[in-house]
Structures are given as structure tokens and as C-alpha cells.
Design a protein around this motif. Structure first.
Motif, mmCIF file in Angstrom:
data_model
loop_
_atom_site.group_PDB
_atom_site.id
_atom_site.type_symbol
_atom_site.label_atom_id
_atom_site.label_comp_id
_atom_site.label_asym_id
_atom_site.label_seq_id
_atom_site.Cartn_x
_atom_site.Cartn_y
_atom_site.Cartn_z
ATOM 1 N N GLY A 52 -1.239 -15.251 -0.456
ATOM 2 C CA GLY A 52 -0.299 -14.209 -0.882
ATOM 3 C C GLY A 52 -0.086 -13.195 0.223
ATOM 4 N N THR A 53 0.048 -13.660 1.458
ATOM 5 C CA THR A 53 0.182 -12.736 2.600
ATOM 6 C C THR A 53 1.559 -12.072 2.594
ATOM 7 N N TRP A 103 -7.904 -2.127 -2.621
ATOM 8 C CA TRP A 103 -7.153 -3.227 -2.002
ATOM 9 C C TRP A 103 -5.880 -2.734 -1.312
ATOM 10 N N GLY A 104 -5.897 -1.522 -0.795
ATOM 11 C CA GLY A 104 -4.689 -0.973 -0.173
ATOM 12 C C GLY A 104 -3.819 -0.310 -1.230
ATOM 13 N N ASP A 105 -2.732 0.335 -0.786
ATOM 14 C CA ASP A 105 -1.781 0.984 -1.691
ATOM 15 C C ASP A 105 -2.432 2.078 -2.531
ATOM 16 N N GLY A 138 -0.972 -9.850 -4.045
ATOM 17 C CA GLY A 138 -1.441 -11.119 -3.484
ATOM 18 C C GLY A 138 -2.486 -11.751 -4.388
ATOM 19 N N LYS A 141 3.499 -12.470 5.015
ATOM 20 C CA LYS A 141 4.284 -13.420 5.837
ATOM 21 C C LYS A 141 4.821 -12.770 7.114
HETATM 22 P P1 IMP Z 1 -1.542 -10.392 5.464
HETATM 23 O O1 IMP Z 1 -2.139 -9.101 5.906
HETATM 24 O O2 IMP Z 1 -0.049 -10.407 5.503
HETATM 25 O O3 IMP Z 1 -2.174 -11.572 6.154
HETATM 26 O O4 IMP Z 1 -1.919 -10.575 3.902
HETATM 27 C C1 IMP Z 1 -3.254 -10.817 3.458
HETATM 28 C C2 IMP Z 1 -3.545 -10.088 2.152
HETATM 29 O O5 IMP Z 1 -3.535 -8.693 2.395
HETATM 30 C C3 IMP Z 1 -2.515 -10.322 1.047
HETATM 31 O O6 IMP Z 1 -3.191 -10.295 -0.200
HETATM 32 C C4 IMP Z 1 -1.587 -9.127 1.159
HETATM 33 O O7 IMP Z 1 -0.953 -8.839 -0.053
HETATM 34 C C5 IMP Z 1 -2.603 -8.047 1.515
HETATM 35 N N1 IMP Z 1 -2.011 -6.922 2.247
HETATM 36 C C6 IMP Z 1 -1.617 -6.885 3.538
HETATM 37 N N2 IMP Z 1 -1.135 -5.673 3.860
HETATM 38 C C7 IMP Z 1 -1.236 -4.917 2.752
HETATM 39 C C8 IMP Z 1 -0.937 -3.535 2.472
HETATM 40 O O8 IMP Z 1 -0.490 -2.752 3.326
HETATM 41 N N3 IMP Z 1 -1.198 -3.115 1.193
HETATM 42 C C9 IMP Z 1 -1.747 -3.939 0.272
HETATM 43 N N4 IMP Z 1 -2.049 -5.219 0.482
HETATM 44 C C10 IMP Z 1 -1.796 -5.708 1.725
#
Ligand code: IMP
Length: 430
Positions: A128-129, A11-13, A274, A131
Motif C-alpha cells: 500500500g505504498t 503511523w504518520g498523519d 496502506g 507509489k
Molecule cells: P512508501 O513510503 O510510499 O514506500 O509507503 C510505505 C508505507 O508507508 C505505506 O503504508 C504508506 O501508506 C505509508 N506512508 C508513506 N508516507 C506516508 C505519510 O506521509 N503518511 C502516512 N503514511 C505514509
């Protein structure tokens, strides 16, 4: 030719920063192909810490060209702020080493406002974006009403384009009972920022084609991870772009065969920020321990990350959908000292055993992990640079992960330090 794509397999990170930094030293060109300034990469070069968000990691290294492809959504104000911030740290960033695709869509203040409004509304599902306006900007791209970088070069048509965009957004404002937006204000802001953006604008597809003909090595730098992919992730709790390796081509204007090796960055346990399903999440002391020991806080938002055991079902699936050739396993040292370590090898769904993540969101929320348990290891993996330095039990853990996910380990990272890596395969070498 050996071009490499680095993508997150969870999920990233996953710890892409360290690996992207190592590979960007070998590459000539570093390309971002999706996402926007929702990403956060921490890079440590010669003791100095740099944080990139919208810009490719190549900007921290001399002699590299950084490219932002058409698949990225670009907030012009955040783009300039980030350049200024990194220049303030002594980096040389200018149009000669940073190229911005003329066909990349823009993130405008209206997108950020809409994102914030939805996230704080009680009647709309919270994702949980970050933003940052990422989702609303991609919506406008697909809705064929977005403004793109090239539009900044044509001030005479800006008013009409903004009017068409606001037709849509003001209907939303009326529906949500919010004040309508003023087109003249949006146009004035865009005209004011345009002279700072336009020097970076380029026909990126052509630039990359020429780089390829000149035999340059290209690194495609993914952001987020495949479980947040708009098609292959835990929809609707995802971001609004594709992270799979196919997007490296689509999001930059190259062909699929221009990506020769796909490295999937994979954390030795699992985290997510998120909302959304997370089958192996640990809501107990063990989860808290992993979060503290692994410093699991978001670079962009500072939010605590949710933590859990390694989920081989998910990574096996992202290896397939992502086109991953090998993984870089990160943060294994965080597991040092644990008595017991678990790997999820399958799910139970309504009494049945399955080996995949179902596409249905309610089913994703209902799956129960089936675990294989490992005895933890004595001693430490921290700082190991060869297999011989790893405790036998840690080697067993890594080998089991390879077996379960169906992809080989290309490297194991054993600390944030660049040299603390067990290297099995150099992705740039055929
Ligand atoms: P958005 O990309 O801001 O629309 O967020 C949508 C989802 O992607 C949320 O759950 C965020 O926490 C997650 N997310 C967006 N960018 C990252 C990142 O760089 N690392 C981890 N999670 C991310």
C-alpha cells in the motif's frame, strides 16, 4: 543550544503540519532528514494553505533556511515541480533559502515504475505504498549503486554510473518479463534536469555545523511516524527509512547530541493508510465517524485512512524507540460528543497478556486489544487554549494517556487553528 526534532509517534498523519509550522517560526533552519515526497504536510499561514511534500516546511516562512539532508531520497523532477508550485503561490524559494545535500540519493523514473509495478502485481506482497519510488530508491542506496545529487555535477561519468545501475534494474525487468530500460534515455533526462538542481546543492553537514556554531536554532522535521520505521515499525508494512530521532542526526550529518528535545506528535486516536496490522482498528460506524469528523484522507494519495482507538501499547513503545521527550497531542476535539472512548492498554496474544508489539508480523496480526473504557465528555474541547477550558473528563483522558505512555504532554491541539493549543512546554526553551 536547543535544537528540536519533531517526529510522528504513530503511523504518520498525526497532524505534524500545524506544530512544525509553529516551531519553524521560532527556528532559523528547518531540516528534513528522512523519507521523500511520500510525505504530505498541510500548513496554514495567514489564511493561505500550502502543501509541502519533498520540501521542508520552512519554505513557507520568510527568513528561514530549509535543508534537505542526506537521509532523504530526492526525485529531481518532483523537487522542481514543488518549488514551481509553491512559487506560484507567491513564495520566494531559491538556493539562498533551500539547500539540498550533495550526498542525497536520487529517485529516478525507474524507481517509481518498479514501485507501481510491485503494488499492482498479484504475486508480490502489497504494502500500500504511495507509489513514489521511495522503497526502490532506498534499496539502491543500500545496494551501493544509487545515483546521488553530486553525480549530476559530473556529466562525464553519468553514463557509467547509469549503466551500473541498469545492470541491476534490467535483470529485474527480465525477471518480471518487462521491457528493458534504455540507459541513454535515463542519462539524457538527468542531464536535462541537472542545471535546475545543482544551484541548490550544498555540503549540508558543513552548512549545519556552521549554523550550529553561529547559535542558530535548528528544527528537524520528521515525516511519517515511528510505526512505519523500517526497523521499529510494523515490518514489512512500513516505509523504507528510519523515523526515530536518531535518524535526525544520521540523516543530516550532525551528531546525536545536536538534538536536544524530541517532540512526538501523537493523535488522540489512531489512523493508518496502506496495508498492515492495526490492533485497535474500528471497522464499524465509530471508525467511520472518526474518519469523517477528523477528515482522515491522505494529503498525497487522497486515500481514506483507517481509524481506531488510541493504542497506548504502541505509543509507549515508540516513546522508547523514538527517544521522545514529550508529546504534542492532536485532534482531541474529534472525540467531542462521543458517548464512550476507549484506550488500548495491553494485548492478548494466544491467551497471554503482553504490553508490547511483538516483532513477528503474524503475531502483530493476531494480537487482540485490551481496552480501558472512558465516559465521553459533555461540552467541547474545540478551541480550548487552557486546561481550565477543557471538560474534566477530557483532562482525565489526557492524563491517563501520559501515564500509560510514560511521557508528558507538551501541548494539546484543540483545532486546526494555530492559536487553539494548550501549551505546557516550549520545546525550544531548555
Ligand atoms: P512508501 O513510503 O510510499 O514506500 O509507503 C510505505 C508505507 O508507508 C505505506 O503504508 C504508506 O501508506 C505509508 N506512508 C508513506 N508516507 C506516508 C505519510 O506521509 N503518511 C502516512 N503514511 C505514509
Amino acid at each position: 543550544m536547543a535544537n528540536v526534532a519533531v517526529i510522528g509517534s504513530q503511523w504518520g498523519d498525526e497532524g505534524k503540519g500545524k506544530i512544525v509550522d509553529w516551531l519553524s517560526e521560532k527556528a532559523d533552519v528547518v531540516v528534513r532528514f528522512q523519507g521523500g515526497h511520500n510525505a504530505g504536510h498541510t500548513l496554514v499561514v495567514d489564511g493561505a494553505v500550502y502543501k509541502t511534500s519533498a520540501l521542508p516546511s520552512g519554505v513557507v516562512r520568510k527568513g528561514k533556511v530549509s535543508v534537505i539532508g542526506n537521509g532523504v531520497v530526492v526525485d529531481p523532477w518532483a523537487f522542481i515541480d514543488e518549488i514551481e508550485r509553491l512559487r506560484g503561490q507567491g513564495l520566494d524559494i531559491g538556493p539562498e533559502n533551500l539547500k539540498l545535500a550533495d550526498n542525497a540519493p536520487l529517485i529516478l523514473p525507474i524507481h517509481r515504475n518498479l514501485d507501481e509495478m510491485r503494488e499492482s502485481s498479484n504475486s508480490i506482497r502489497k504494502i500500500g505504498t504511495t507509489k513514489r519510488g521511495i522503497g526502490p530508491a532506498y534499496e539502491d542506496k543500500v545496494g551501493r549503486r544509487a545515483l546521488r545529487v553530486i553525480d549530476l555535477a559530473d556529466p562525464d561519468t553519468l553514463e557509467d554510473k547509469v549503466a551500473a545501475l541498469l545492470d541491476h534494474h534490467n535483470a529485474l525487468c527480465r525477471g518480471y518479463g518487462r521491457e528493458e530500460l534504455d540507459g541513454a534515455d535515463v542519462v539524457a533526462k538527468l542531464k536535462a534536469i541537472a542545471p535546475q538542481i545543482l544551484p541548490y546543492m550544498d555540503r549540508v553537514w558543513n552548512y549545519l555545523h556552521e549554523a550550529k556554531l553561529a547559535g542558530k536554532k535548528i528544527l528537524f522535521e520528521g515525516a511519517q511516524g515511528i510505526l512505519l520505521d523500517i526497523d521499529h515499525g510494523t515490518y514489512p508494512y512500513v516505509t523504507s527509512s528510519n523515523m526515530v530521532a536518531g535518524q535526525a542526526a544520521t540523516g543530516s550529518g550532525m551528531g546525536p547530541r545536536d538534538v536536544s528535545y524530541v517532540l512526538g506528535i501523537t493523535k488522540a486516536y489512531t489512523t493508518r493508510v496502506g496495508e498492515g496490522p492495526f490492533p485497535t482498528e474500528l471497522l464499524d460506524d465509530v471508525g467511520q465517524y472518526l474518519g469523517e469528523k477528523g477528515h482522515e484522507f491522505g494529503v498525497v494519495t487522497g486515500r481514506s485512512r483507517r481509524c481506531g482507538w488510541f493504542d497506548a501499547v504502541l505509543v509507549r513503545q515508540t516513546v522508547i524507540t523514538g527517544g521522545i521527550d514529550g508529546i504534542a497531542l492532536t485532534k482531541i476535539d474529534v472525540l467531542d460528543g462521543m458517548k464512550e472512548i476507549k484506550i488500548c492498554t495491553g494485548y492478548k496474544l494466544d491467551g497471554k497478556v503482553i504490553d508490547y508489539l511483538p516483532a513477528s508480523a503474524p503475531e502483530q496480526a493476531r494480537v487482540e486489544p485490551i481496552y480501558e473504557s472512558f465516559e465521553g465528555w459533555e461540552g467541547t474541547t474545540a478551541g480550548a487554549r487552557s486546561w481550565a477550558e477543557l471538560p474534566a473528563q477530557a483532562v482525565k483522558y489526557v492524563r491517563r494517556i501520559e501515564e500509560l505512555i510514560g511521557a508528558p504532554v507538551a501541548s494539546v491541539s484543540t483545532s486546526p487553528e494555530r492559536e487553539d493549543t494548550i501549551l505546557v512546554k516550549d520545546p525550544f526553551q531548555d
